[in-house]
Design a protein around this motif. Structure first.
Motif, PDB file in Angstrom:
ATOM      1  N   LYS A   3       0.834  -1.209   0.000  1.00 33.07           N
ATOM      2  CA  LYS A   3       0.000   0.000   0.000  1.00 33.07           C
ATOM      3  C   LYS A   3       0.862   1.250   0.000  1.00 33.07           C
ATOM      4  O   LYS A   3       0.637   2.181  -0.783  1.00 33.07           O
ATOM      5  CB  LYS A   3      -0.909  -0.013   1.230  1.00 33.07           C
ATOM      6  CG  LYS A   3      -1.722   1.254   1.436  1.00 33.07           C
ATOM      7  CD  LYS A   3      -2.602   1.126   2.672  1.00 33.07           C
ATOM      8  CE  LYS A   3      -3.383   2.407   2.919  1.00 33.07           C
ATOM      9  NZ  LYS A   3      -4.258   2.290   4.119  1.00 33.07           N
ATOM     10  N   GLN A 194      -2.397 -18.156  -9.182  1.00 31.54           N
ATOM     11  CA  GLN A 194      -1.327 -18.010  -8.193  1.00 31.54           C
ATOM     12  C   GLN A 194      -0.112 -18.856  -8.554  1.00 31.54           C
ATOM     13  O   GLN A 194       1.027 -18.396  -8.435  1.00 31.54           O
ATOM     14  CB  GLN A 194      -1.829 -18.385  -6.799  1.00 31.54           C
ATOM     15  CG  GLN A 194      -0.801 -18.081  -5.712  1.00 31.54           C
ATOM     16  CD  GLN A 194      -1.335 -18.367  -4.325  1.00 31.54           C
ATOM     17  OE1 GLN A 194      -1.663 -19.501  -3.982  1.00 31.54           O
ATOM     18  NE2 GLN A 194      -1.432 -17.314  -3.510  1.00 31.54           N
ATOM     19  N   THR A 214       3.529 -13.376  -1.701  1.00 37.24           N
ATOM     20  CA  THR A 214       3.053 -12.159  -1.038  1.00 37.24           C
ATOM     21  C   THR A 214       2.451 -11.165  -2.036  1.00 37.24           C
ATOM     22  O   THR A 214       1.967 -10.108  -1.640  1.00 37.24           O
ATOM     23  CB  THR A 214       4.195 -11.462  -0.259  1.00 37.24           C
ATOM     24  OG1 THR A 214       5.176 -10.976  -1.190  1.00 37.24           O
ATOM     25  CG2 THR A 214       4.843 -12.419   0.723  1.00 37.24           C
ATOM     26  N   VAL A 216      -0.107  -9.266  -4.178  1.00 40.10           N
ATOM     27  CA  VAL A 216      -1.511  -8.971  -3.874  1.00 40.10           C
ATOM     28  C   VAL A 216      -2.302  -8.815  -5.168  1.00 40.10           C
ATOM     29  O   VAL A 216      -1.940  -8.009  -6.033  1.00 40.10           O
ATOM     30  CB  VAL A 216      -1.626  -7.686  -3.039  1.00 40.10           C
ATOM     31  CG1 VAL A 216      -3.088  -7.362  -2.742  1.00 40.10           C
ATOM     32  CG2 VAL A 216      -0.830  -7.827  -1.734  1.00 40.10           C
ATOM     33  N   ASN A 218      -4.959  -7.600  -7.775  1.00 39.83           N
ATOM     34  CA  ASN A 218      -5.515  -6.258  -7.991  1.00 39.83           C
ATOM     35  C   ASN A 218      -6.471  -6.269  -9.188  1.00 39.83           C
ATOM     36  O   ASN A 218      -6.443  -5.376 -10.026  1.00 39.83           O
ATOM     37  CB  ASN A 218      -4.381  -5.268  -8.219  1.00 39.83           C
ATOM     38  CG  ASN A 218      -4.805  -3.805  -8.216  1.00 39.83           C
ATOM     39  OD1 ASN A 218      -3.956  -2.933  -8.335  1.00 39.83           O
ATOM     40  ND2 ASN A 218      -6.090  -3.499  -8.110  1.00 39.83           N
ATOM     41  N   TYR A 239      -1.227  -8.252 -10.419  1.00 42.37           N
ATOM     42  CA  TYR A 239      -0.709  -8.504  -9.070  1.00 42.37           C
ATOM     43  C   TYR A 239       0.326  -7.430  -8.746  1.00 42.37           C
ATOM     44  O   TYR A 239       1.122  -7.034  -9.612  1.00 42.37           O
ATOM     45  CB  TYR A 239      -0.053  -9.893  -8.983  1.00 42.37           C
ATOM     46  CG  TYR A 239      -1.046 -11.023  -8.980  1.00 42.37           C
ATOM     47  CD1 TYR A 239      -1.459 -11.629  -7.793  1.00 42.37           C
ATOM     48  CD2 TYR A 239      -1.602 -11.481 -10.176  1.00 42.37           C
ATOM     49  CE1 TYR A 239      -2.384 -12.665  -7.797  1.00 42.37           C
ATOM     50  CE2 TYR A 239      -2.529 -12.513 -10.188  1.00 42.37           C
ATOM     51  CZ  TYR A 239      -2.913 -13.095  -8.991  1.00 42.37           C
ATOM     52  OH  TYR A 239      -3.843 -14.112  -8.994  1.00 42.37           O
ATOM     53  N   ASN A 240       0.312  -6.974  -7.503  1.00 41.56           N
ATOM     54  CA  ASN A 240       1.280  -5.983  -7.032  1.00 41.56           C
ATOM     55  C   ASN A 240       2.155  -6.607  -5.958  1.00 41.56           C
ATOM     56  O   ASN A 240       1.652  -7.265  -5.043  1.00 41.56           O
ATOM     57  CB  ASN A 240       0.562  -4.754  -6.474  1.00 41.56           C
ATOM     58  CG  ASN A 240      -0.269  -4.056  -7.532  1.00 41.56           C
ATOM     59  OD1 ASN A 240       0.143  -3.938  -8.679  1.00 41.56           O
ATOM     60  ND2 ASN A 240      -1.457  -3.601  -7.159  1.00 41.56           N
ATOM     61  N   LEU A 241       3.452  -6.384  -6.072  1.00 37.92           N
ATOM     62  CA  LEU A 241       4.404  -7.014  -5.162  1.00 37.92           C
ATOM     63  C   LEU A 241       5.430  -5.999  -4.678  1.00 37.92           C
ATOM     64  O   LEU A 241       5.986  -5.234  -5.472  1.00 37.92           O
ATOM     65  CB  LEU A 241       5.113  -8.162  -5.883  1.00 37.92           C
ATOM     66  CG  LEU A 241       6.197  -8.905  -5.107  1.00 37.92           C
ATOM     67  CD1 LEU A 241       5.590  -9.664  -3.927  1.00 37.92           C
ATOM     68  CD2 LEU A 241       6.931  -9.881  -6.036  1.00 37.92           C
ATOM     69  N   VAL A 293      -6.008  -2.649  -3.334  1.00 36.66           N
ATOM     70  CA  VAL A 293      -5.357  -2.862  -2.040  1.00 36.66           C
ATOM     71  C   VAL A 293      -5.490  -1.636  -1.145  1.00 36.66           C
ATOM     72  O   VAL A 293      -5.368  -1.719   0.074  1.00 36.66           O
ATOM     73  CB  VAL A 293      -3.866  -3.238  -2.229  1.00 36.66           C
ATOM     74  CG1 VAL A 293      -3.075  -2.044  -2.743  1.00 36.66           C
ATOM     75  CG2 VAL A 293      -3.262  -3.747  -0.939  1.00 36.66           C
TER      76      VAL A 293
END
Length: 295
Positions: A3, A194, A214, A216, A218, A239-241, A293
Motif C-alpha cells: 500500500k 497463483q 506475497t 496482492v 488487484n 498482481y502488485n508485489l 489494495v
C-alpha cells in the motif's frame, strides 16, 4: 507494505502523467475491425473469436467442417466435447503452422473459456484451474483464431515507490526488446493464477516462492486490438508485489534481457513513448489508478 509503495508512486506523478495512464486504460479495448469475421462454437450466442477476412477465406476454402452463416462462421465437432474439439484444433493449428500462417510456436497450450463457463463459477470471472474449458489449443494459434486468453502480470514496486521493469529479450516472438513488468506470462492449461505468478516470478526474475506468494491480487484488465497475426484478446490478471531492497531480479529462462529500476516519471515516459508493451502499460496504469489494495 505494498500500500505504501503504490501511494509513493502515485504521489510522485503530475496531473499530466496521470492523464497518460488514464488514456492508456481508455485505449485498452479497441473496436473490432469492421471487416473482421466472427466465428461461433456451435450454437454460442456470442462470438468465440474473430478471423481476419483472409484467415476466414483460408479456413472455408480448405476445411469442410467450417460453415459460413449470415453472422459469420460456425464450427464444432460432432461430439461437441472438450476432448474432440481440442484434438481437431490441434491438428488444424499444426497444419496452419506448416503452411506458415502461425508463427512463434511455443508447444504450450492455453484454455478457452466462454463467458458463461467462467461466470458460472461466481468468482469474479476468474478462470479456475479445475474448470473445464470449451477446448484447449497451442497458444501461438490464439491470435489467428482471435480467441480470448488469460495472463498474469506482476508489478514490482520498491519501498521508495520505484518500479522494477524487465526488457524483453530480442528473441521473443512478441514485442522483442520492449519494456515489460517484472514478470508476466500467459496462463497455461491446468495452472491456477497463483501458481502461474509463482512460476513466472521464478523463471523471469529469479525470485523466491515465498516472496511471490506475497503478491496482492488487484483485479483484471482486458485488452483487445488488431495485430499482425490476427486479433489479440486477453484478460490480464494484475498482481502488485513489494520487492525488498535486498532482492535483485535476475532472469533465469532467457526471456528477459535486463532489469531496470525506474522512477514513476520514467515509467510513464516509457508508456507515453510506447517503449513499454501495451499490456504492461495497461497493468501498470490499472494498479496505480485503481489499486484495490488501498480500498
Amino acid at each position: 507494505m505494498i500500500k505504501t509503495c503504490i501511494q509513493k508512486f502515485q504521489s510522485a506523478l503530475s496531473a499530466a502523467e496521470r492523464q497518460v495512464l488514464q488514456q492508456c486504460l481508455q485505449q485498452a479495448v479497441q473496436v473490432v475491425p469492421e471487416d473482421a469475421v466472427p466465428w461461433y462454437l456451435s450454437d454460442a450466442q456470442s462470438p468465440t473469436g474473430y478471423f481476419t477476412p483472409e484467415h476466414a477465406d483460408l479456413i472455408l476454402n480448405w476445411r469442410q467442417d467450417w460453415k459460413r452463416v449470415p453472422h459469420g462462421l460456425v464450427w464444432d465437432t460432432p461430439e461437441r466435447s472438450h476432448a474432440s474439439r481440442s484434438l481437431a484444433l490441434a491438428a488444424l493449428a499444426l497444419a496452419l503452422r506448416e503452411l506458415g500462417h502461425i508463427t512463434g510456436w511455443r508447444n504450450e497450450k492455453f484454455s478457452y473459456w466462454s463467458d458463461a463457463d467462467i461466470l458460472s463459477q461466481g468468482r469474479c470471472a476468474e478462470p479456475a484451474a479445475a474448470l473445464t474449458s470449451a477446448f484447449e489449443m497451442e497458444r501461438a494459434a490464439f491470435r489467428f483464431f482471435g480467441l480470448r486468453s488469460h495472463a498474469v502480470h506482476v508489478n514490482g514496486f520498491t519501498e521508495e515507490g520505484f518500479m522494477w521493469c524487465g526488457r524483453r529479450s530480442q528473441s521473443k516472438p512478441t514485442d522483442p526488446g520492449m519494456l515489460d513488468n517484472i514478470a508476466a506470462g500467459g496462463l497455461p492449461v491446468r495452472e491456477s493464477l497463483q501458481s502461474c505468478v509463482v512460476r513466472e516470478m521464478a523463471e523471469e526474475a529469479g525470485l523466491s516462492e515465498g516472496l511471490a506468494l506475497t503478491a496482492v491480487a488487484n483485479g483484471q484488465v482486458t485488452t483487445c486490438r488488431a495485430v499482425a497475426r490476427g486479433w489479440h484478446h486477453e484478460v490480464l490478471w494484475v498482481y502488485n508485489l513489494r520487492i525488498p531492497a535486498d532482492a535483485q531480479p535476475l532472469n533465469q529462462d532467457g526471456e528477459v534481457a535486463e532489469f531496470s529500476l525506474l522512477s514513476p516519471t520514467q515509467v510513464v515516459e516509457a508508456i507515453a513513448a510506447k517503449s513499454m508493451t501495451v499490456d504492461a502499460a495497461c497493468v501498470i496504469s490499472h494498479a496505480v489508478l485503481h489499486p484495490t489494495v488501498l480500498a
